[in-house]
Scaffold this active site. Sequence first.
Site, PDB file in Angstrom:
ATOM      1  N   SER A 265      12.439   0.941   8.808  1.00 46.79           N
ATOM      2  CA  SER A 265      11.662   1.531   7.714  1.00 46.79           C
ATOM      3  C   SER A 265      11.121   2.903   8.117  1.00 46.79           C
ATOM      4  CB  SER A 265      10.492   0.621   7.370  1.00 46.79           C
ATOM      5  OG  SER A 265       9.519   0.711   8.409  1.00 46.79           O
ATOM      6  N   LYS A 266      10.619   3.600   7.107  1.00 48.04           N
ATOM      7  CA  LYS A 266      10.042   4.925   7.352  1.00 48.04           C
ATOM      8  C   LYS A 266       8.873   4.805   8.330  1.00 48.04           C
ATOM      9  CE  LYS A 266       7.969   8.891   5.053  1.00 48.04           C
ATOM     10  NZ  LYS A 266       6.600   8.812   5.547  1.00 48.04           N
TER      11      LYS A 266
END
Length: 510
Positions: A265-266
Site C-alpha cells: 500500500s501507499k
Amino acid sequence: MAREVRVRFAPSPTGPLHIGGVRTALYNYLFARHHGGKMILRIEDTDSQRFVEGAEAYIIESLKWCGIEIDEGVGVGGPHAPYRQSERREIYLKYARQLVDAGWAYYAFDTSEELDALRHEAEAEGRTFAYNSTVREKLPTSLSLPASEVEARIARGDVWVIRFKMPENEVVKMHDLIRGDVEVNTSTLDDKVLYKSADALPTYHLANIVDDHLMEISHVIRGEEWLPSLPLHYLLYRAFGWEDTRPEFAHLPLLLKPTGGGKLSKRDGDKMGFPVFPLYWVSPTGETAHGYREDGYFPEAFINMLALLGWNPGTEQEIFSMDELIDAFSLDRVSKSGARFQPDKAKWFNAQYMHRKSDAELAVLYQPILREHGIEVDDEVAGHVAGIMKERAVFIGDLWDLTSYFFIAPSVYEEKQLKKYWRGENPAHLAELRAVLASIDDFSKENTERIVHAWIEEKGYPMGQIMNSLRLALVGAGKGPGMYDVTAFLGKEETLRRIDALISGVAPVE
Ligand code: GLU
C-alpha cells in the site's frame, strides 16, 4: 486457425495507477507482443462516485513512460472506438434487457430502506444478508410483481436496477491459466447489479463482459482481486450465448508488502521511503504521492524490476530489456503466490542500469543537473565525469555529490581528513609533490601516475599519506575516484592551484 491474441488493460480512473496495476499492464503487453497480438487500453469509468479527475491522463502518461505501447484504445483510437466506457453508455442497456428477456436477469425496484430492513432481520437471526434467491421474490422485482406493474413503474420513472439472477446450487467450472481449474457453487454468490437506471450506467461486471466480447478480447489478464468475480463472468458469457468466444483468464498474484503480510500500500511506501506509483501524483484535493520517475528511477529499471515480481524466466538472468522480456515471457511462469516487494532490489536494478549507461547517455541525463548548479560544460565533459563515477551512483541525482569537485574547487575541507592527512610531514610532502607535478608536461592519467609513483618510490615516502593529502587538496574530502582521473580532468594549472590553496590557506593540524 488460432485466434488472434487481443488483450486489454482496463483500469478504472479512480486515482493514480498503483505499481500493481502497472505490472498488470506490463504482463498484458508482454503477452500481446510475444504472440504478435494487440494491446488495448480501455478506460472503465462507469463508477461515477469513484471517478477522479486527472487519473486517466496519469494512467496514459505512466504507460508511455514505461514504454508500454497501446495498439488500440483511449488516446489511440481503433476499430472498436470509443474505448472509454462512459462514451459507450447507450450500448449497455440493450444487453442488460436482453438478459432480462432471456430470464437471466430481472428488474429490482427495492429502496435502500427495504434492503436495510432485510439486512437487520438477517443479522437478528445471526445470518449475513445476501441479495440472492432467498430474497429476490420477497422484494419488489420483476420476479414478484405482475408484468403490467413492472411496466408501469418503469414508465413513471421509478428508480430500478437490473440484477443478475444467480442460478441456485450449481457448480461453475472455470479455468485459469495460472491457477488451473477452479470450481464455485453458485449458492455462495449473490445477484449482482448489472445496470442502474439512476445514472443510466452499467456496473463493472456488465460493461466489462460486453466490451470484452465486442472488442474480441482473447485473454483477460488481471489482478487476483477479480478472481471472485470469475463465476459471474462465466455465467454472463453463458447467458449471452458467447461461450464459444469467451476469453481465457489469467489472474495475477498480489504484490505484497516488503514484510510479506498483505497487499502493498501507499502507507508502506511512505513508511519505508519508496514510491508505490510510477509518477508523481497530485490529487484534485492536493494530496501528493511519490513517483518512480521523479524519484530518479530509469523506466527500464522500473519495468525490469516489476517484470520479475510474480514472473521468473526459469534461469538466473535478472537484467532484461523490454525486447528480452517480450521474448522470454509466458504465463506458465507467473507464480500463484504473492510477490513480495523489495525496495532495495528496486534500487539495485536502477544501479545496474546506471552502470550500463554510456557516457553519451549519461551526459544527456546529467546536463540538466549540472546546469541547475550553474555548471556549463559540453556533453563530452559531462558524460566523462558521470562515467567515472557511475559505479557508485544509484540515481542520476547522486552524481552531483559524487562529482561536484570536478567543477568546483573545495572551499572547506573535511575535518576528519584534515586530522589524518594534514599534519606532520604531509604539508612538506605535498609541497614537494607540487614541484614534481609542475615539471610534468603531459598531464595524462597514465603519464602523471608513472612519474608520481616513481618519485614516491625513489623517496621512500608513504604512498597512502601522500595520495590522501593530494585528495584533500583536490577534492576537499576523502571521496572520489582514482587521483589521476582527477588530475587529468583538472589539468595542470587547476591541480596546482588547488594544492596551493590548501598549503597557503589551511594551517597544519598539530
Ligand atoms: N476496471 C477493472 C479494474 O480497475 C478491470 C478489471 C478487469 O481487468 O477485468 O481493475
